[in-house]
Design an enzyme around this catalytic site. Sequence first.
Site, short mmCIF file in Angstrom:
data_model
loop_
_atom_site.label_atom_id
_atom_site.label_comp_id
_atom_site.label_asym_id
_atom_site.label_seq_id
_atom_site.Cartn_x
_atom_site.Cartn_y
_atom_site.Cartn_z
N ALA A 73 -36.08 36.09 36.45
CA ALA A 73 -35.78 34.50 36.56
C ALA A 73 -36.15 33.42 37.47
CB ALA A 73 -34.45 34.31 36.79
N TYR A 139 -32.37 24.77 36.24
CA TYR A 139 -32.19 25.67 37.02
C TYR A 139 -30.85 25.80 36.43
CZ TYR A 139 -30.49 29.85 39.66
OH TYR A 139 -29.74 30.81 40.03
N HIS A 187 -35.34 28.13 51.06
CA HIS A 187 -33.05 29.11 51.79
C HIS A 187 -33.50 28.81 52.81
CE1 HIS A 187 -34.53 31.05 47.93
NE2 HIS A 187 -33.18 30.37 47.06
N PHE A 206 -31.52 19.04 55.83
CA PHE A 206 -31.20 18.13 54.65
C PHE A 206 -29.37 17.37 54.77
CE2 PHE A 206 -34.62 21.34 52.80
CZ PHE A 206 -35.20 20.73 53.75
N1 UFG Z 1 -31.16 23.00 53.95
C1 UFG Z 1 -31.80 22.59 54.82
N2 UFG Z 1 -32.89 23.07 55.58
C2 UFG Z 1 -34.07 24.36 55.55
C3 UFG Z 1 -33.46 24.87 53.71
C4 UFG Z 1 -31.76 24.08 52.88
O1 UFG Z 1 -31.00 22.14 55.73
O2 UFG Z 1 -34.68 23.23 55.51
C5 UFG Z 1 -29.30 23.46 53.51
C6 UFG Z 1 -29.80 22.90 51.73
O3 UFG Z 1 -30.01 21.66 51.86
C7 UFG Z 1 -28.27 23.52 51.39
C8 UFG Z 1 -27.89 24.35 52.35
O4 UFG Z 1 -29.03 24.26 53.65
O5 UFG Z 1 -27.04 22.30 52.17
C9 UFG Z 1 -28.77 26.01 51.26
O6 UFG Z 1 -29.32 25.84 51.04
P1 UFG Z 1 -30.79 27.18 50.41
O7 UFG Z 1 -31.57 26.59 49.46
O8 UFG Z 1 -30.80 28.30 51.07
O9 UFG Z 1 -29.48 27.12 49.27
P2 UFG Z 1 -28.85 26.25 47.96
O10 UFG Z 1 -27.29 26.64 48.52
O11 UFG Z 1 -29.48 25.28 48.15
O12 UFG Z 1 -28.88 27.40 47.22
C10 UFG Z 1 -28.84 28.87 45.96
C11 UFG Z 1 -30.15 29.83 45.98
C12 UFG Z 1 -29.48 28.37 44.19
C13 UFG Z 1 -28.53 29.33 43.69
C14 UFG Z 1 -27.56 28.74 44.50
C15 UFG Z 1 -26.16 28.82 44.75
O13 UFG Z 1 -31.23 29.45 45.60
O14 UFG Z 1 -30.58 29.42 43.55
O15 UFG Z 1 -27.63 28.75 46.20
O16 UFG Z 1 -25.26 28.52 45.32
F1 UFG Z 1 -27.78 28.76 42.17
#
Ligand code: UFG
Length: 327
Positions: A73, A139, A187, A206
């Site tokens: 996916a 998503y 991530h 962020f």
């Molecule tokens: N973040 C930063 N700087 C970055 C990248 C991320 O501050 O460069 C922050 C994001 O804003 C968020 C946290 O780190 O607050 C985690 O972000 P990720 O992108 O690592 O993960 P997400 O929580 O957004 O998403 C992940 C998966 C999804 C899933 C989700 C479930 O990518 O597929 O977890 O909680 F659905």
Amino acid sequence: MILVTGGAGFIGSHMCRRLRDEGIDHVVFDNLERGWKESLGGSRLIQGDMRSREEVAAVFDREEITAVIHFAAYIEVGESVKAPAAFWENNTIGVWNLIEAMRSREVNQLVFSSTAAVYGEPQQVPIPEHHPRNSTSPYGDSKLASERMIEAASAAYGLNAVRLRYFNAAGSHPDATIGEAHDPETHLIPIALLAAAGKRPRMKIFGTDYDTPDGTCIRDYIHVCDLVEAHILALKHLENGGKSDLFNVGTGKGFSVKEVVSAAEMVTGKSLDPELADRRPGDPAVLTADSSKIQSAWGWKPQRPDLETMIEDAWRWLSDPAYGPNR
Ligand code: UFG
């Protein structure tokens, strides 16, 4: 024979490694669009696309499949906002093609990768499985629609499906032969570690004005090998005639972005000096799992729940000079 879709991806490749370690017969179905054939190790690949009903069905004609673990996916929330159709097609139609192929070949055991994103903005944390599903991105919607199709197929055709709602998958195999390698990477943990390794520019945080103790978002990071263990237990449950069920999979403990950055600095010995940036649209302030259901049902317990362990494992992989798409 177990069919592992998306077996060349981050979680899928760790699943296949475990199946190889246990001598469990399996075959991978993957289009290699986002996964890496280098991650397949000795697992056998059938190259094909979830969007093609014919290609999915052909696997069941060629192989004696008894159960399916479906990872294939798209996973990026931000990308889904910009390109929703791609998510409906790959994630949702992909599941429908799979269910149809399974139904016509009388394969009725499925382990499905769902996500905390189906819950949307949480009304309570830690989030229990009965929390309303109010996903807030294409998503999350694509996975929620998949869940609904699976529920309907369970009711109508006797499909036995275990849905695992992952929180934030992290870490890598402790021997660092496989790990997380998204391209582009979005991530937090790999971005922090790639910045520490000098393979990416300075990282950003962020949002620093969330309603959390240090103002940054809190997530529940779960080691990829602990996620794999949940799939092994799900397979056993289905093999033993167990019925459809669904479980959150997380440690239950949340870490803020700033805590992750500090842990990454400690593990790598580098100063990251992150830029404090605006919020990323669509990020809930806190996402943590109530995983008591899978703990009491199957005795699942994370073996590598410490953030530092996850980051150390990821660092061993990401700091390898051969890391990445060209390895
Ligand atoms: N973040 C930063 N700087 C970055 C990248 C991320 O501050 O460069 C922050 C994001 O804003 C968020 C946290 O780190 O607050 C985690 O972000 P990720 O992108 O690592 O993960 P997400 O929580 O957004 O998403 C992940 C998966 C999804 C899933 C989700 C479930 O990518 O597929 O977890 O909680 F659905």
